[in-house]
Design a protein around this motif. Structure first.
Motif, PDB file in Angstrom:
ATOM      1  N   UNK A   1      15.515   1.526  -1.049  1.00 14.52           N
ATOM      2  CA  UNK A   1      14.769   1.421   0.201  1.00 14.52           C
ATOM      3  C   UNK A   1      13.377   2.034   0.039  1.00 14.52           C
ATOM      4  N   UNK A   2      13.325   3.216  -0.608  1.00 13.05           N
ATOM      5  CA  UNK A   2      12.065   3.927  -0.820  1.00 13.05           C
ATOM      6  C   UNK A   2      11.149   3.118  -1.737  1.00 13.05           C
ATOM      7  N   UNK A   3      11.749   2.617  -2.840  1.00 10.90           N
ATOM      8  CA  UNK A   3      10.961   1.822  -3.777  1.00 10.90           C
ATOM      9  C   UNK A   3      10.469   0.544  -3.101  1.00 10.90           C
ATOM     10  N   UNK A   4      11.325  -0.045  -2.295  1.00 10.92           N
ATOM     11  CA  UNK A   4      10.925  -1.248  -1.580  1.00 10.92           C
ATOM     12  C   UNK A   4       9.799  -0.973  -0.604  1.00 10.92           C
TER      13      UNK A   4
ATOM     14  N   UNK B   1       6.081  -2.723  -1.016  1.00 16.87           N
ATOM     15  CA  UNK B   1       6.159  -3.878  -0.106  1.00 16.87           C
ATOM     16  C   UNK B   1       4.868  -3.971   0.699  1.00 16.87           C
ATOM     17  N   UNK B   2       4.405  -5.172   1.023  1.00 16.74           N
ATOM     18  CA  UNK B   2       3.192  -5.326   1.836  1.00 16.74           C
ATOM     19  C   UNK B   2       3.310  -4.585   3.166  1.00 16.74           C
ATOM     20  N   UNK B   3       2.238  -3.923   3.566  1.00 14.99           N
ATOM     21  CA  UNK B   3       2.205  -3.196   4.829  1.00 14.99           C
ATOM     22  C   UNK B   3       2.138  -4.199   5.972  1.00 14.99           C
TER      23      UNK B   3
ATOM     24  N   UNK C   1      -6.375  -4.843   3.189  1.00 19.75           N
ATOM     25  CA  UNK C   1      -6.284  -6.264   2.883  1.00 19.75           C
ATOM     26  C   UNK C   1      -4.850  -6.746   3.021  1.00 19.75           C
ATOM     27  N   UNK C   2      -4.645  -7.934   3.579  1.00 21.37           N
ATOM     28  CA  UNK C   2      -3.289  -8.485   3.663  1.00 21.37           C
ATOM     29  C   UNK C   2      -2.621  -8.483   2.286  1.00 21.37           C
ATOM     30  N   UNK C   3      -1.375  -8.014   2.243  1.00 19.07           N
ATOM     31  CA  UNK C   3      -0.667  -7.908   0.974  1.00 19.07           C
ATOM     32  C   UNK C   3      -0.753  -6.523   0.346  1.00 19.07           C
ATOM     33  N   UNK C   4      -1.616  -5.664   0.891  1.00 19.05           N
ATOM     34  CA  UNK C   4      -1.736  -4.302   0.361  1.00 19.05           C
ATOM     35  C   UNK C   4      -0.463  -3.528   0.626  1.00 19.05           C
ATOM     36  N   UNK C   5      -0.056  -2.692  -0.348  1.00 17.66           N
ATOM     37  CA  UNK C   5       1.152  -1.881  -0.223  1.00 17.66           C
ATOM     38  C   UNK C   5       0.781  -0.437   0.092  1.00 17.66           C
ATOM     39  N   UNK C   6       1.765   0.365   0.566  1.00 17.36           N
ATOM     40  CA  UNK C   6       1.494   1.786   0.769  1.00 17.36           C
ATOM     41  C   UNK C   6       0.984   2.464  -0.500  1.00 17.36           C
ATOM     42  N   UNK C   7       1.514   2.072  -1.645  1.00 21.10           N
ATOM     43  CA  UNK C   7       1.052   2.668  -2.894  1.00 21.10           C
ATOM     44  C   UNK C   7      -0.426   2.335  -3.129  1.00 21.10           C
ATOM     45  N   UNK C   8      -0.810   1.077  -2.868  1.00 20.69           N
ATOM     46  CA  UNK C   8      -2.205   0.670  -3.041  1.00 20.69           C
ATOM     47  C   UNK C   8      -3.136   1.506  -2.171  1.00 20.69           C
ATOM     48  N   UNK C   9      -2.747   1.684  -0.904  1.00 21.23           N
ATOM     49  CA  UNK C   9      -3.610   2.406   0.020  1.00 21.23           C
ATOM     50  C   UNK C   9      -3.713   3.878  -0.352  1.00 21.23           C
TER      51      UNK C   9
END
Length: 358
Positions: free
Chosen positions: A36-39, A43-45, A102-110
């Motif tokens: 769940x955490x990894x997902x 996963x996209x925000x 940006x659409x498709x950005x993940x929590x990790x990206x941000x």
């Protein structure tokens, strides 16, 4: 074996089985939680739309940033964000600035962007040949640049930039400068002034020997005239050569852009004979030598062309008149007059309506 010992053995076995079951359940829950955490992390925000940005202000903590995301309608489950930020070393290291969502950005990206300060950059371009009025008008419209110098007059602006009593004309290098939401017009001008100082120093130190120029400022002034006389890159050294030879003769520069600059707001798009005859400090038809200051912002190419003028014997030039922006270079006044006549012939032909056939 006594009944008491058998009972105790059975209890021990049950306890062991229960413990094993707990371990298995805990492991299973751990796997589920990890997935769940990894997902969540990759996963996209939810809720991001094209063009969204997030602004982190000075003093903002991660919880405050997450609340701002919530207020924007972007899903942000606090526990997972905090756990991920801690794992990534982003907790407590979020940098101030504006971040693109940006659409498709993940929590990790941000979190990577906020941790590493990958803020949104804007562009401001100073165009070759702009004068200080053009530059200041364009700066006033640049968004989201903070306007700290807009209300200052030119002299006060130069003091605010740490440039003392320098005249502002020609002091800012035409280039594209990046800035962020927290920058001001003074920040951009400081960078442009430093870039011009460096470019001018390079041109001056590498200049041809024997130029009739005593200071870097004189080179800057002549380069500004070269910049205004032609937009054709390969013509700049030729234009510079004509002016350098005129200064050596000596002979007045007689260049229209200086007259126009001296006219200021009185210039309406046309230059007339009386304008050429009206004396101002910038009228190179009525005054010898260079004007007192540059008349525009010369680019690197104009600086280098002035530092390395093309050899030759031409003392005159005039536009071809075919719309190309090119010039005809001539050696004598008689040749120049002939070239001017050809220019006027082409100019009048272009302005004369074609006769219609009945």
């Amino acid at each position: 074996m006594s009944s008491a010992r058998k009972k105790s053995s059975r209890l021990g076995t049950l306890a062991l089985l229960f413990l094993i079951l707990l371990v298995v359940v805990a492991g299973a829950l751990g796997v589920v939680a990890y997935r769940h955490y990894a997902g969540f992390a990759d996963a996209p925000i939810d809720g991001i739309e094209a063009g969204d940005t997030l602004v982190v202000e000075p003093g903002d903590s991660l919880p405050k940033v997450l609340r701002r995301l919530d207020a924007m309608g972007i899903a942000s489950r606090g526990f997972e964000w905090r756990a991920l930020a801690k794992q990534m070393g982003a907790a407590g290291r979020i940098q101030v600035g504006e971040y693109a969502l940006e659409p498709g950005m993940t929590p990790r990206d941000l979190l990577v962007a906020m941790r590493d300060g990958k803020v949104v950059s804007y562009r401001f371009t100073i165009v070759e040949g702009w004068n200080i009025r053009d530059l200041r008008a364009a700066l006033a419209k640049a968004s989201p640049l903070k306007q700290e110098g807009a209300q200052l007059d030119d002299a006060a602006l130069m003091r605010a930039l740490g440039l003392g009593a320098q005249h502002p004309e020609g002091r800012f290098l035409p280039e594209t400068y990046l800035y962020t939401r927290n920058d001001s017009d003074l920040d951009v001008l400081k960078r442009a002034a430093a870039a011009m100082e460096k470019a001018l120093a390079e041109a001056w130190s590498g200049r041809d020997q024997g130029l009739p120029l005593d200071t870097p400022y004189q080179l800057l002034t002549l380069a500004s005239i070269v910049e205004k006389e032609t937009g054709i890159a390969e013509e700049r050294p030729q234009i510079a050569g004509v002016f350098v030879r005129r200064l050596k003769v000596p002979m007045r520069l007689e260049t229209d852009p200086t007259v126009i600059y001296g006219m200021g707001s009185a210039y309406s798009g046309n230059i007339r004979r009386r304008d050429l005859d009206t004396d101002t400090p910038y009228n190179t038809y009525t005054r010898d030598g260079l004007p007192p200051t540059p008349i525009a912002m010369p680019g690197r190419d104009a600086l280098q062309a002035t530092a390395h003028p093309a050899p030759g014997d031409a003392l005159f030039f005039v536009a071809v008149g075919d719309g190309s922006g090119r010039h005809v270079f001539t050696r004598t006044y008689a040749e120049h007059q002939s070239a001017v006549a050809e220019y006027l012939k082409r100019y009048r032909a272009q302005r004369t309506p074609q006769a219609t056939t009945q």
